[in-house]
Design a protein around this motif. Sequence first.
Motif, PDB file in Angstrom:
ATOM      1  N   MET A 668      52.383  60.148  43.349  1.00  0.00           N
ATOM      2  CA  MET A 668      52.713  59.236  42.257  1.00  0.00           C
ATOM      3  C   MET A 668      53.497  58.044  42.783  1.00  0.00           C
ATOM      4  O   MET A 668      53.302  56.925  42.366  1.00  0.00           O
ATOM      5  CB  MET A 668      53.562  59.929  41.184  1.00  0.00           C
ATOM      6  N   THR A 669      54.395  58.330  43.735  1.00  0.00           N
ATOM      7  CA  THR A 669      55.160  57.202  44.258  1.00  0.00           C
ATOM      8  C   THR A 669      54.262  56.332  45.122  1.00  0.00           C
ATOM      9  O   THR A 669      54.470  55.138  45.253  1.00  0.00           O
ATOM     10  CB  THR A 669      56.344  57.716  45.092  1.00  0.00           C
ATOM     11  N   ASP A 670      53.242  56.965  45.704  1.00  0.00           N
ATOM     12  CA  ASP A 670      52.317  56.210  46.553  1.00  0.00           C
ATOM     13  C   ASP A 670      51.382  55.311  45.747  1.00  0.00           C
ATOM     14  O   ASP A 670      50.935  54.293  46.236  1.00  0.00           O
ATOM     15  CB  ASP A 670      51.423  57.195  47.334  1.00  0.00           C
ATOM     16  N   LEU A 671      51.057  55.756  44.532  1.00  0.00           N
ATOM     17  CA  LEU A 671      50.015  55.037  43.787  1.00  0.00           C
ATOM     18  C   LEU A 671      50.290  53.542  43.641  1.00  0.00           C
ATOM     19  O   LEU A 671      49.413  52.727  43.920  1.00  0.00           O
ATOM     20  CB  LEU A 671      49.829  55.652  42.399  1.00  0.00           C
ATOM     21  N   PRO A 672      51.489  53.162  43.195  1.00  0.00           N
ATOM     22  CA  PRO A 672      51.711  51.717  43.068  1.00  0.00           C
ATOM     23  C   PRO A 672      51.512  51.025  44.403  1.00  0.00           C
ATOM     24  O   PRO A 672      50.951  49.935  44.460  1.00  0.00           O
ATOM     25  CB  PRO A 672      53.166  51.612  42.625  1.00  0.00           C
ATOM     26  N   VAL A 673      51.924  51.708  45.475  1.00  0.00           N
ATOM     27  CA  VAL A 673      51.758  51.100  46.798  1.00  0.00           C
ATOM     28  C   VAL A 673      50.276  50.918  47.077  1.00  0.00           C
ATOM     29  O   VAL A 673      49.816  49.855  47.489  1.00  0.00           O
ATOM     30  CB  VAL A 673      52.386  52.009  47.880  1.00  0.00           C
ATOM     31  N   ILE A 674      49.520  51.994  46.812  1.00  0.00           N
ATOM     32  CA  ILE A 674      48.076  51.921  47.091  1.00  0.00           C
ATOM     33  C   ILE A 674      47.451  50.811  46.255  1.00  0.00           C
ATOM     34  O   ILE A 674      46.685  49.994  46.759  1.00  0.00           O
ATOM     35  CB  ILE A 674      47.409  53.277  46.781  1.00  0.00           C
ATOM     36  N   SER A 675      47.820  50.783  44.977  1.00  0.00           N
ATOM     37  CA  SER A 675      47.184  49.776  44.134  1.00  0.00           C
ATOM     38  C   SER A 675      47.587  48.383  44.600  1.00  0.00           C
ATOM     39  O   SER A 675      46.798  47.451  44.596  1.00  0.00           O
ATOM     40  CB  SER A 675      47.542  50.021  42.661  1.00  0.00           C
ATOM     41  N   ASN A 676      48.798  48.294  45.102  1.00  0.00           N
ATOM     42  CA  ASN A 676      49.267  47.019  45.614  1.00  0.00           C
ATOM     43  C   ASN A 676      48.472  46.614  46.850  1.00  0.00           C
ATOM     44  O   ASN A 676      48.012  45.480  46.982  1.00  0.00           O
ATOM     45  CB  ASN A 676      50.744  47.197  45.960  1.00  0.00           C
ATOM     46  N   ILE A 677      48.286  47.619  47.767  1.00  0.00           N
ATOM     47  CA  ILE A 677      47.523  47.313  48.993  1.00  0.00           C
ATOM     48  C   ILE A 677      46.109  46.911  48.604  1.00  0.00           C
ATOM     49  O   ILE A 677      45.532  45.975  49.153  1.00  0.00           O
ATOM     50  CB  ILE A 677      47.480  48.532  49.938  1.00  0.00           C
ATOM     51  N   LEU A 678      45.564  47.644  47.629  1.00  0.00           N
ATOM     52  CA  LEU A 678      44.202  47.328  47.190  1.00  0.00           C
ATOM     53  C   LEU A 678      44.122  45.877  46.749  1.00  0.00           C
ATOM     54  O   LEU A 678      43.197  45.155  47.106  1.00  0.00           O
ATOM     55  CB  LEU A 678      43.832  48.208  45.993  1.00  0.00           C
ATOM     56  N   SER A 679      45.095  45.477  45.955  1.00  0.00           N
ATOM     57  CA  SER A 679      45.072  44.092  45.494  1.00  0.00           C
ATOM     58  C   SER A 679      45.237  43.139  46.665  1.00  0.00           C
ATOM     59  O   SER A 679      44.545  42.135  46.752  1.00  0.00           O
ATOM     60  CB  SER A 679      46.187  43.843  44.496  1.00  0.00           C
ATOM     61  N   ARG A 680      46.154  43.513  47.565  1.00  0.00           N
ATOM     62  CA  ARG A 680      46.385  42.614  48.694  1.00  0.00           C
ATOM     63  C   ARG A 680      45.128  42.496  49.547  1.00  0.00           C
ATOM     64  O   ARG A 680      44.836  41.448  50.101  1.00  0.00           O
ATOM     65  CB  ARG A 680      47.548  43.124  49.545  1.00  0.00           C
ATOM     66  N   LEU A 681      44.413  43.608  49.611  1.00  0.00           N
ATOM     67  CA  LEU A 681      43.183  43.618  50.392  1.00  0.00           C
ATOM     68  C   LEU A 681      42.251  42.528  49.868  1.00  0.00           C
ATOM     69  O   LEU A 681      41.685  41.748  50.631  1.00  0.00           O
ATOM     70  CB  LEU A 681      42.523  44.997  50.240  1.00  0.00           C
ATOM     71  N   PHE A 682      42.125  42.473  48.570  1.00  0.00           N
ATOM     72  CA  PHE A 682      41.190  41.481  48.038  1.00  0.00           C
ATOM     73  C   PHE A 682      41.812  40.088  48.040  1.00  0.00           C
ATOM     74  O   PHE A 682      41.114  39.105  48.174  1.00  0.00           O
ATOM     75  CB  PHE A 682      40.710  41.902  46.648  1.00  0.00           C
ATOM     76  N   GLU A 683      43.146  40.067  47.965  1.00  0.00           N
ATOM     77  CA  GLU A 683      43.778  38.749  48.090  1.00  0.00           C
ATOM     78  C   GLU A 683      43.499  38.185  49.466  1.00  0.00           C
ATOM     79  O   GLU A 683      43.256  37.001  49.634  1.00  0.00           O
ATOM     80  CB  GLU A 683      45.291  38.871  47.919  1.00  0.00           C
ATOM     81  N   SER A 684      43.526  39.099  50.463  1.00  0.00           N
ATOM     82  CA  SER A 684      43.368  38.593  51.822  1.00  0.00           C
ATOM     83  C   SER A 684      41.944  38.095  52.049  1.00  0.00           C
ATOM     84  O   SER A 684      41.664  37.482  53.066  1.00  0.00           O
ATOM     85  CB  SER A 684      43.700  39.685  52.825  1.00  0.00           C
ATOM     86  N   SER A 685      41.051  38.350  51.066  1.00  0.00           N
ATOM     87  CA  SER A 685      39.687  37.840  51.260  1.00  0.00           C
ATOM     88  C   SER A 685      39.685  36.321  51.342  1.00  0.00           C
ATOM     89  O   SER A 685      38.734  35.722  51.794  1.00  0.00           O
ATOM     90  CB  SER A 685      38.774  38.295  50.122  1.00  0.00           C
ATOM     91  N   GLN A 686      40.774  35.704  50.906  1.00  0.00           N
ATOM     92  CA  GLN A 686      40.788  34.235  50.995  1.00  0.00           C
ATOM     93  C   GLN A 686      40.830  33.764  52.442  1.00  0.00           C
ATOM     94  O   GLN A 686      40.530  32.607  52.720  1.00  0.00           O
ATOM     95  CB  GLN A 686      41.965  33.659  50.217  1.00  0.00           C
ATOM     96  N   TYR A 687      41.240  34.692  53.374  1.00  0.00           N
ATOM     97  CA  TYR A 687      41.300  34.268  54.781  1.00  0.00           C
ATOM     98  C   TYR A 687      40.011  34.578  55.518  1.00  0.00           C
ATOM     99  O   TYR A 687      39.878  34.277  56.687  1.00  0.00           O
ATOM    100  CB  TYR A 687      42.479  34.951  55.486  1.00  0.00           C
ATOM    101  N   LEU A 688      39.088  35.230  54.835  1.00  0.00           N
ATOM    102  CA  LEU A 688      37.824  35.558  55.514  1.00  0.00           C
ATOM    103  C   LEU A 688      36.987  34.298  55.652  1.00  0.00           C
ATOM    104  O   LEU A 688      37.101  33.369  54.852  1.00  0.00           O
ATOM    105  CB  LEU A 688      37.030  36.565  54.667  1.00  0.00           C
ATOM    106  N   ASP A 689      36.103  34.316  56.662  1.00  0.00           N
ATOM    107  CA  ASP A 689      35.201  33.164  56.743  1.00  0.00           C
ATOM    108  C   ASP A 689      34.090  33.363  55.702  1.00  0.00           C
ATOM    109  O   ASP A 689      33.939  34.433  55.118  1.00  0.00           O
ATOM    110  CB  ASP A 689      34.620  33.030  58.145  1.00  0.00           C
ATOM    111  N   ASP A 690      33.291  32.327  55.513  1.00  0.00           N
ATOM    112  CA  ASP A 690      32.324  32.354  54.408  1.00  0.00           C
ATOM    113  C   ASP A 690      31.347  33.514  54.510  1.00  0.00           C
ATOM    114  O   ASP A 690      31.018  34.164  53.528  1.00  0.00           O
ATOM    115  CB  ASP A 690      31.537  31.040  54.372  1.00  0.00           C
ATOM    116  N   VAL A 691      30.889  33.772  55.748  1.00  0.00           N
ATOM    117  CA  VAL A 691      29.886  34.831  55.903  1.00  0.00           C
ATOM    118  C   VAL A 691      30.482  36.179  55.512  1.00  0.00           C
ATOM    119  O   VAL A 691      29.892  36.953  54.750  1.00  0.00           O
ATOM    120  CB  VAL A 691      29.391  34.880  57.362  1.00  0.00           C
ATOM    121  N   SER A 692      31.698  36.441  56.035  1.00  0.00           N
ATOM    122  CA  SER A 692      32.325  37.727  55.713  1.00  0.00           C
ATOM    123  C   SER A 692      32.542  37.844  54.218  1.00  0.00           C
ATOM    124  O   SER A 692      32.359  38.906  53.627  1.00  0.00           O
ATOM    125  CB  SER A 692      33.677  37.849  56.402  1.00  0.00           C
TER     126      SER A 692
END
Length: 1641
Positions: A668-692
């Motif tokens: 339960m304590t991990d969940l917010p962290v996981i959901s946060n990482i999940l969001s960050r994961l997709f946030e970081s898509s802004q640094y991907l190049d176009d093909v990726s």
Amino acid sequence: MGCGTKEPKITQLCLAAIQRLMSHEVVSEAAAGNIINMLWQLMENSLEELKLLQTVLVLLTTNTVVHDEALSKAIVLCFRLHFTKDNITNNTAAATVRQVVTVVFERVVAEDERYKDTIDQPVAVQGNSNRRSVSTLKPCAKDAYMLFQDLCQLVNADAPYWLVGMTEMTRTFGLELLESVLNDFPQVFLQHQEFSFLLKERVCPLVIKLFSPNIKFRQGSSTSSSPAPVEKPYFPICMRLLRVVSVLIKQFYSLLVTECEIFLSLLVKFLDADKPQWLRAVAVESIHRLCVQPQLLRSFCQSYDMKQHSTKVFRDIVNALGSFIQSLFLVPSTGNTSATPNQTGSNASGNTGSAQTNPGVLGMGGGATVLPAFEYRGTWIPILNVTVQGSAKATYLEMLDKVEPPTIPEGYAMSVAFHCLLDLVRGITTMIEGELGEAETVSQTATETTSLPAQSSEQQDSQSVSDQSEKELVSRAVWEEMVNACWCGLLAALSLLLDASTDEAATENILKAELTMAALCGRLGLVTSRDAFITAICKGSLPPHYALTVLNSTTAALSSKSYSIQGQNVQMISPSSESHQQVVAVGQPLALQPQGTVMLTSKNIQCMRTLLNLAHCHGAVLGTSWQLVLATLQHLVWILGLKPGVGGALKPGRAVEGPSTVLTTAVMTDLPVISNILSRLFESSQYLDDVSLHHLINALCSLSLEAMDMAYGNNKEPSLFAVAKLLETGLVNMHRIEILWRPLTGHLLEVCQHPNSRMREWGAEALTSLIKAGLTFSHDPPLSQNQRLQLLLLNPLKELSNISHPDIRIKQLECVLQILQSQGDSLGPGWPLVLGVMGAIRSDQGESLIRTAFQCLQLVVTDFLPTMPCTCLQIVVEVAGSFGLHNQELNISLTSIGLLWNISDYFFQRGEIIEKELNKEEAVLQKQAEEKGVMLNRPFHPAPPFDCLWLCLYAKLGELCVDPRPAVRKSAGQTLFSTIGAHGTLLQHSTWHTVIWKVLFHLLDRVRESSTTADKEKIESGGGNILIHHSRDTAEKQWAETWVLTLAGVARIFNTRRYLLQPLGDFSQAWDVLLDHIQSAALSKNNEVSLAALKSFQEILQIVSPVRDSEKPDTPPAINVSVPVVVGTTTATSLGRSFMRTDSIGERLGRYNGSEPPVITDEIEDLNLWWAAWNSWYRIGSESTRPPITCDKLTFIPSQPFLTALIQIFPALYQHIKTGFSMDDLQKLGVILHGAVSVPISSDASPFILPSYTEAVLTSLQEAVLTALDVLQKAICVGSESMQIMYPAIFDQLLAFVEFSCKPPQYGQLETKHIANAKYNQAEWVALNYVPFAERSLEVVVDLYQKTACHKAVVTEKVLQNIIKTLRIPLSLKYSCPSESTWKLAVSSLLKVLSIGLPVARQHASSGKFDSMWPELANTFEDFLFTKSTPPDNLSIQEFQKNESIDVEVVQLISTEILPYANFIPKEFVGQIMTMLNKGSIHSQSSSFTEAEIDIRMREEFSKVCFETLLQFSFSNKVTTPQEGYISRMALSVLLKRSQDVLHRYIEDERLSGKCPLPRQQVTEIIFVLKAVSTLIDSLKKTQPENVDANTWAQVIALYPTLVECITCSSSEVCSALKEALVPFKDFMHPPASKVQNGES
């Protein structure tokens, strides 16, 4: 010498002295030789051995004087001391030997340093068999060479060449020395070919030879077959050999490529399961040493794996490690069974050791320490903390003192192998990543320089770039080969370990290795290997048997579509599980069929975090593996019960359906962290190049497609992971949204069409959020300058319109509303799309949708019209119109019509601006069209664009005017005509043509068609709460109202705007069409419509050629000013609102006619228009008044107001056409007037229209008819001669009306009841009371005749005769007339007419024009004076006397106007008159009187007058012919004869009756006769004697006796009459004359 004494004391002193001398470097070469010899002596005598060693060491290290034989002797000396019985000496000697060997080689290094400047050509070394020939070497090198060569010989158990005097030697010591030399002085071997030669020729074969027992040995096989005693592997040698090999490989790999290949193969073999446990452990340690040297591994790869016919060494190493680890799990550890007897002890110590080095993680339950370990299928292997990461610190390779193979602790080999793998991965990846990074930066700088504009530098740069790229290609090949070679083995091993790991740190390391490998493969573009590693991590993340299905289904197409997904319910539990993996969550699998729950362990969560980490840090290289990663994450998210929230972020969900998700406090304590990482994961898509980024999006889309497939056919909770993440990805990549917009929105649009509502809802949520975010994002360049992007962003919003689900459309419209509220001002070119969305709502899509869409439209109209491009205004009009046509909600339709009015107002206020902008746009379009060579295609094309805008507005309103709902029609109609009225002046003149034909007439056609086909069924009141008035309770009646409104509106426009319309070329056609519409409306079988049509007719007829006094006082008055017509109640103002002309602004009019007075169109054309109107009027009149052929209930009979209005139109119309109005036209008019008057009234209406019977009032219709005739007669009066011939026709018309007083007209075969006996509800139709009308007509006739009696036409056309003929009807009926007043009026009229007409008739006597009149007149007198009708019983005496006096008047007229002029009058006529007077003087008694009234009712007065007139006429002097005298004499004799008879009969009867009185009638008769006799005698007396015939006198006197006989009668009345009759006889009483006989007097 002192030493030679062999005295210990002296020897010690001497040695010390020698050492001192040596340290001061005062010893020469010869002295040194001596010293060594002396030391040798001592050694042989075993004296001062330690001191000896010390001395040798000092001697050799202080300087280089000792060399060659002396040196060799010194070295041998040390060796010899090593093998004494004394342990200390042995050890010291060993150390000394090591040091001496080192010194020898250090000298070589120093020597090389000295000579390095003088470069001499090394002589190529021949394959030299004479070991001593080393002439090319310098002195120190030569010593070293000889030493090294002998060491090899010794180890090989051969005699040394140089170290003369060696007695014994151990192999272990030799190997140690070799290893130290090779390890410490690799440069010597590498620089000097002689040394290299030694390595190749001596060392390697030696090693290989020594290895042979280990190779051949198989554990557990019988030893008897082996021939030699050495064959059992011997730990010390084996271990030292491996050390040597390690050094060889490490230092001399480049020299010994082939040999190394053999060594490496051997190493790999040593790992086999059938080798002793210790051997395997040492081999693993050796391999570990290699694994920490990535460059070395790279060389292996280049030298072996990449060569064609070579062993794939590198691959074998990795695979060997893998299989080694596997074998440890599969085979029970051999070390435990057969290696050593003291197993238990050493094992225990091993364990305790590991427990100290790695204090176990404290378990949950109690104090037992849980060791980190691997556990697989029941095999439990502890993990020992063996080395520090990245360095190969070996345990067993360092056990140089052990002779017996040591006991290997359980888990040691596994731990080392595990570290090998980790270090191998770490090394390779770090190396390759580093080189890759360098290569990338180099190539980047290269490309940057290339892109500089300078021409000159370009060639050289491109050159360097190509070199660079070649180099890179080579390195890349190596990298790829390395990865390809090792990934299978690594993956197999790591996966197994991951599976078996029970320790968090170990797991972490394994995952890290897998992650780095995956990333590396990704960077190198090795898809298969990358995917394999990722799959491994993914499998680790998911529960055990789950993984396979998911990861296989990512590749295999999903076959079944019947998915069902259970919801989540999260509850907290404390960890209680006893298994070796702590279960942290229990959830529902995301699966095809509903299954049980699945459990997530902490390891799964750890893997999940690695997976997130991988995606987060290495997203750019994942490519197609995004699919795997995301699919796994989706399942995990599902099992953990995370639900998407705002913006797509996943949050821990709350309870949804069943208690299927159980989460521990840990997770339960991990969940917010996981959901946060999940969001960050997709946030970081802004640094991907176009093909990726595209890979990521594609993966999400295909995941989403799967989720969609799963959600088909049920409404359970679907997995929204993909949709939520697509949204998140889109939101963070707004800055480059263009590249991903199409795939992203394309997919979301598909989601929006999904039957599962939750899925759909999220699709729409995601799509609308993206659109809103896209529009609010501050793009560069901004949206206002990047219209393409703006349209791209708005396009999906429009696409949503193709989806029929209402929930989606609501979302779409809410989005539009929000966009309008936030971005409304800056939509620009996006307006058509936004408006299109509102316009796409269809009627069948439910009220709430329409309402929301309409809200948007209202917002647009109220706030945004000024901000949108003018070209969009037309769309606004169309959308507003389409809402008007929606039939869901009446209020919306009505409000939308209001919006159209607001829009038109806006057009009006901003006309100029809009016009300018539209013209500009038009010019552009025109140009484009010309370039393409096509016509500009736009509705209402030739009109200017601003006018087209108006026309679109009018056309929309026109459509609404024929909406099925009456309220909408009414509202639209009013708005249409108001806006044309109020704003029409803005239009170009030519546009009016379109307005008239395409808008107004088109509308009239449609309304007419709908009205005529409308349903006549009664409409029930809607839902009981709306009452419908009876005048609107059928569709037909409701359409009637529309027709009325439309027609009135069009007519009004024709009226108010005629000055604009008339100059248009086809005004007369338009006029005809309008008249046609008026006509068809007037003839429609609906009272309301027909009456309104006439009102419109009246309105257009009041058109005066335009006089606009308010604006142009100087205009000449128009030619044809119409006579003001009194139109009953229907004056023009009652047609709806009175329209104020709003275009009084001078210059607007100037647009049409400058400053000139209005164009007065030529008369001819005007006349045509009026004649057209007359023809229409005639058609309306004749159609509507023509009686129906058959009569049934449904016959339509026009109403009185209609007919009244119709007739009232005529006078106005006549003013315009009088000049050409002919007899025919008059005839036509007559037919219509006659028809109109004869139409009966419906019984419902009669109480309102009919006067009560007693009032002599005309209905308005009758008034109108008379007015019409009056207008005509006045016009004829002042008109030309040719017009005056119409008089007789007018008389005819009027006389026809006069007849109505006695014979009401019949309307076809319609039965009408007379009003007097019609109870209102019994008769359908009630005939009017025509008497007042007829009487009024009669008065008009008399008036007119008085004016026109002498007129030629009146004389010729026998008008007088017709009048008399007509009057004869009521006169002959007399008391039978419907109204008493009628015959009285007839009499007075007759008297008036005759008083004028008879003189005229006498005047024209000769012409014979009046011949036929006389008999008519005679008959008329006859019929009137001797009427066949009996007076009513209730006639009072006064009345009777009045009536008698009328009769007397007539007789007087005869006596004054006719008889005196008998000679101008036809004889027959006079004869008739005489007969009539004669009759009057006798026959006048009536048979039905009561006794009391007898005297009066006898019409004595009348008889008297007749008698007198008769006598007067008979005996007047004027008798010209015997004929006349004869007539009167005849009359007298008849009279007297008759009297005689009456008297006789009376006497007779009286006598017979006795006492009874005679009947009253007889008494009356006798009285009358008596009176007549007295009158006659009076008359005869008055007449001149010569006119009276003697015969007459005789007859009179003959009455006397009869009279006398009556004296006896009993009746007093008779007696008094008798007295009167007898008195006159006294005149006959004179004496008789004397009788004269023949001839006598």
